[in-house]
Design a protein around this motif. Structure first.
Motif: not given
Length: 475
Positions: A351-377
């Motif tokens: 969730h800290e890897i930017p999407i351009q590198y295959g992660g889930l992090k988007r700058e200024n993301d309005l949908e997922f905040s710090v409290s709900d940004c973690e992902a399952s595997e």
């Protein structure tokens, strides 16, 4: 029956990023990369690659109890020298105060009439200098007798940078303090140095160990307009240096300098589309920036990760490898374009890897905040099919989900399956091949569930990471 519906989806754009501290990359570990290649080939033949946290990703301890005897001795010696230098006012160069011609003339008269006694009095005055016991660096007091544990952490940085040679470490500290004074570091954080270079280097997120992450995107500097704005004149090149130092200082503000805390950064250096050898000004300015950072920010990099590394880069840096210390070599990691996400995952949560590198992090993301940004595997075994189900109990709710695949291409589809068996299954996304990050949304009109199906037809394991949230209707 199935009905296909149009659904709002957010496409993932490929973002090109560069890097600048790159020249620091002149510390390549050829044998590490070679071993890595051999290891990868063996794994591909016998079993799929798995993402593991690097076992070598451990910094040297700053706890006094963990130091070797010679290291403790060196630290105590350096503390004594620093204490003496601060109390004796010898840390900085003495500034000569220039006298006006009138004052010089007066002094000459006084020497003639007073037999030289005035000169002695002036020397006495100069000897009475107020001792500054509040000298600090990066917000950490340097006077050892103050008893701040952070002082040990800072001094250990200088010792490690000079292989625990006390006198050399002290000289490095003195030069750094003088440089900070001459460079006017005190005011640098408040300066507006423009935003043209913002995409070229920036701080974003933290790694698995809590280190702030600095991204250096060298490809940005290949843009002709940015290139001319940044390196067109000597004045602009100097401003570039000041801007890079400002970014470093901003990153350091996030460190706590505690013995068991975080006292260094993680550097990600993207070499994709980086300027070629013909861009002389970039080479010169980048080398100046790297030299400046190496000389004045010792041991501030926990790991230096180079991604999208072209083949020729390995060859160039392998020539430098024999001249580097093992400590320096151990900090460098290299990843070919096909291995970027897998490499970053060893050090950074998805969730800290930017999407351009295959992660889930988007700058200024309005949908997922710090409290709900973690992902399952999910582990995608060879030839297996896995499903992710998102319950949709409340009608008129909006469902948002992110999915990213690590390890290669898979087949992927999205459906809404109603609770009522007489209702239609809705195709949200037709079956398609994907290998990057996906974000999609769906609003349900009846109870049911969203089902994401991932099929791995390959003969090696892969991984999927996902997260989702539900926005209930206000009605």
């Amino acid at each position: 029956m199935t009905i296909e519906v149009q659904c709002e989806a957010t496409q993932v754009a490929e973002v090109v990023v560069p890097q600048e501290e790159l020249v620091a990359a002149n510390k390549v570990v050829e044998e590490v990369e070679v071993n890595e290649k051999v290891k990868e080939d063996e794994e591909e033949e016998s079993k799929p690659n798995t993402i593991e946290k690097s076992s070598s990703y451990r910094e040297e301890s700053n706890f006094l109890s963990d130091l070797k005897e010679n290291e403790k001795k060196a630290l105590n010696e350096l503390k004594s020298i620093v204490e003496e230098a601060i109390l004796g006012n010898t840390l900085f160069k003495k500034e000569e105060t220039k006298k006006s011609p009138e004052e010089e003339g007066k002094n000459e008269e006084n020497r003639d009439t007073d037999g030289g006694n005035i000169e002695g009095k002036e020397e006495e005055k100069e000897d009475v200098v107020e001792v500054d016991k509040e000298i600090s660096i990066w917000g950490v007091p340097l006077l050892p007798s103050k008893g701040d544990e952070k002082t040990n952490v800072v001094l250990l940085k200088f010792l490690r940078a000079r292989d625990y040679k006390v006198n050399e470490s002290f000289e490095m500290l003195k030069k750094t303090l003088q440089w900070r004074k001459d460079f006017n570091i005190q005011s640098i954080l408040e300066e507006d140095l423009g935003s043209d270079l913002a995409p070229a280097a920036y701080m974003s997120g933290v790694d698995n160990q809590g280190h702030p992450i600095c991204y250096n995107i060298f490809g940005v500097l290949d843009d002709e307009e940015i290139y001319n704005k940044t390196f067109g004149t000597e004045e602009k090149r100097n401003q570039f240096l000041r801007w890079r130092v400002q970014l470093m200082e901003k990153g350091i503000q996030q460190l706590d300098f505690k013995a068991g805390g975080v006292s260094s950064l993680l550097q990600i250096n993207d070499l994709k589309n980086s300027p070629g050898p013909s861009k002389k000004e970039v080479r010169v300015a980048t080398k100046q920036a790297v030299d400046l950072l190496q000389d004045n920010y010792p041991e501030f990099v926990a790991k230096n990760i180079f991604i999208n590394v072209p083949f020729w880069y390995y060859a160039v840096h392998s020539l430098l490898s024999p001249f580097l210390t093992q400590r320096t070599k151990s900090k460098f990691v290299f990843a070919r374009p096909a291995k970027v996400t897998e490499t970053l995952l060893k050090y950074i949560p998805i969730h800290e890897i930017p999407i351009q590198y295959g992660g889930l992090k988007r700058e200024n993301d309005l949908e997922f905040s710090v409290s709900d940004c973690e992902a399952s595997e999910i582990l995608l075994k060879a030839g297996s099919t896995e499903t992710i189900e998102i319950p949709a109990v409340d009608v008129e709710s909006t469902f948002i989900w992110d999915v990213t695949i690590v390890g290669g291409e898979v087949s992927y589809k999205e459906e809404f399956v109603p609770e009522d068996e007489t209702s239609y299954t809705i195709i949200i996304q037709k079956d398609k091949k994907v290998s990057s990050t996906i974000r999609n949304t769906f609003k349900n009109t009846e109870a049911g569930k969203v089902v994401l199906t991932i099929k791995n037809s390959a003969s090696k394991k892969k991984k999927a990471f996902y997260r989702h949230k539900i926005k209930k209707s206000a009605i």
